[in-house]
Write an enzyme that holds these catalytic residues in place. Structure first.
Site, short mmCIF file in Angstrom:
data_model
loop_
_atom_site.label_atom_id
_atom_site.label_comp_id
_atom_site.label_asym_id
_atom_site.label_seq_id
_atom_site.Cartn_x
_atom_site.Cartn_y
_atom_site.Cartn_z
N ARG A 35 -21.65 -89.35 -25.14
CA ARG A 35 -21.85 -90.31 -24.07
C ARG A 35 -20.48 -90.66 -23.51
O ARG A 35 -19.57 -91.04 -24.24
CB ARG A 35 -22.53 -91.58 -24.60
CG ARG A 35 -22.87 -92.56 -23.51
CD ARG A 35 -23.48 -93.81 -24.07
NE ARG A 35 -22.51 -94.59 -24.84
CZ ARG A 35 -22.73 -95.82 -25.27
NH1 ARG A 35 -23.90 -96.37 -25.07
NH2 ARG A 35 -21.82 -96.47 -25.94
N LYS A 42 -10.30 -94.90 -24.21
CA LYS A 42 -11.26 -94.39 -25.18
C LYS A 42 -11.53 -92.91 -24.94
O LYS A 42 -11.63 -92.12 -25.88
CB LYS A 42 -12.55 -95.19 -25.11
CG LYS A 42 -12.38 -96.64 -25.56
CD LYS A 42 -13.67 -97.41 -25.47
CE LYS A 42 -13.49 -98.85 -25.95
NZ LYS A 42 -14.73 -99.64 -25.86
N THR A 84 -25.35 -98.90 -30.04
CA THR A 84 -26.35 -99.96 -29.95
C THR A 84 -25.82 -101.03 -29.00
O THR A 84 -24.62 -101.31 -29.00
CB THR A 84 -26.65 -100.59 -31.33
OG1 THR A 84 -27.78 -101.46 -31.23
CG2 THR A 84 -25.47 -101.38 -31.85
N LYS A 171 -31.68 -104.42 -34.71
CA LYS A 171 -31.51 -103.32 -35.66
C LYS A 171 -32.78 -103.09 -36.49
O LYS A 171 -33.11 -101.95 -36.83
CB LYS A 171 -30.33 -103.59 -36.59
CG LYS A 171 -28.98 -103.66 -35.89
CD LYS A 171 -28.68 -102.42 -35.05
CE LYS A 171 -28.38 -101.20 -35.88
NZ LYS A 171 -27.96 -100.04 -35.03
N VAL A 199 -19.09 -102.04 -42.98
CA VAL A 199 -18.22 -100.87 -42.95
C VAL A 199 -16.76 -101.28 -42.87
O VAL A 199 -16.36 -102.06 -42.01
CB VAL A 199 -18.57 -99.96 -41.75
CG1 VAL A 199 -17.71 -98.69 -41.78
CG2 VAL A 199 -20.06 -99.60 -41.77
#
Length: 342
Positions: A35, A42, A84, A171, A199
């Site tokens: 994407r 980025k 998300t 989620k 994480v």
């Protein structure tokens, strides 16, 4: 196991997990479609990765425009849905909140995979916040936390806010919808969901991501991160931890299996807030801990995170490495203030 080079699609490739996953896939020689985001820094980071010049193809796609995902998924064998929506676009006339947008995103990706007729497996990056062992009435915990647990969406929270409660809902419902495509008509699409713990570890990104900020809350005293840490223990009973490197390897492991579907928790272990605080206190005595973040809500039930390991996956990093690498990254970036010990 599947060892051949594959064509894959990664959504959210510029994020914490996504860019590391892209790097590891490129190192293995897989060609990728990602994407595309308009942020030049980025995109530049992704283009600078080894083998990106020959094996990486970027696409523009927006969760608010379903048609943009079709070209990115077309011709792929595996799709990783890492992205998300975290901040809802208030100008959107399609979705009323992040939950609707997240669920719609799941459906868009799944339908695109089915229509492609080439995608064999869809792998979804979930959150362990979707698998709380809290009882349905919200009082107390079930005996065991494992993949059979689903977070009760009407449970109350002492430390949550509209953002965190919205994240849990998005989620949880998103993962349930994703798993439903394992039984979708005559489709042969296999769906794997990986609810991941909190994480931590270093990153390719030039900024400190929110999950690492939460891990370091006891050292920084950041109020939002402290509340998020307590919020997680409130719902999970303690803090499920996992290293970003293990998360990426788990995704690739799920891709390489000859056949695989279902829900597999991706967390090496759970540790109560007190235990994490003790480790920081003993390992980094030069910093003082914020007392308000060292005491957490009541601890919950035992956990069983063995399902992924039983089919052959091995974690390389435990709590020590996750916490140490998170601290090292924050120090390297010099973007976070630790409280000096007195």
């Amino acid at each position: 196991m599947v060892k051949k080079v594959s064509r894959v699609c990664v959504t959210g490739g510029s994020g914490y997990i996504g860019c590391m996953l892209v790097k590891k896939l490129l190192e293995k020689g897989h060609s990728q479609k990602l994407r595309f985001l308009s942020d030049a820094s980025k995109v530049g980071l992704l283009k600078s990765l080894p083998n990106a010049d020959t094996n990486l193809l970027l696409f523009r796609a927006d969760i608010y425009d379903p048609n943009e995902f079709e070209p990115a998924i077309e011709g792929c064998e595996f799709v990783f849905h890492v992205a998300t929506p975290l901040q809802h676009n208030p100008q959107s006339s399609q979705y009323k909140d992040t939950t609707e947008a997240a669920v719609a995103g799941v459906r868009i990706i799944a339908y695109s995979c089915i229509r492609s007729q080439t995608v064999k497996r869809l792998i979804y990056t979930g959150s362990t916040l979707s698998m709380s062992s809290r009882k349905d009435d919200g009082v107390g915990f079930k005996p065991i936390l494992d993949e059979s647990c689903w977070t009760p969406l009407d449970a109350s929270s002492t430390y949550g806010n509209a953002y965190t409660m919205g994240y849990i809902k998005s989620k949880t419902l998103g993962e349930k919808v994703m798993l439903s495509y394992n039984d979708f008509g005559d489709s042969k699409l296999e769906v794997v969901t990986l609810p991941c713990g909190l994480v931590g570890g270093e990153s390719l990104l030039p900024n400190l991501v929110s999950s690492v900020g939460v891990i370091l809350a006891q050292l920084t005293g950041d109020l939002f991160s402290c509340n998020a840490l307590k919020f997680m223990q409130e719902f999970m009973g303690s803090i499920p931890l996992v290293h970003v490197d293990d998360v990426c390897q788990a995704h690739i492991f799920c891709m390489e299996q000859p056949s695989m579907k279902g829900r597999f928790c991706c967390a090496v272990a759970r540790h109560p807030i007190k235990e994490i605080a003790m480790y920081f206190h003993e390992t980094y005595p030069e910093y003082k801990l914020h007392k308000e973040s060292t005491e957490g809500p009541k601890e919950g039930s035992k956990s069983d995170f063995s399902k992924l390991k039983k089919i052959g996956f091995q974690y390389k990093f435990g709590m020590k490495e996750i916490l140490d690498d998170s601290v090292a990254w924050a120090k390297k970036l010099n973007v976070i203030s630790f409280s000096q010990a007195v």
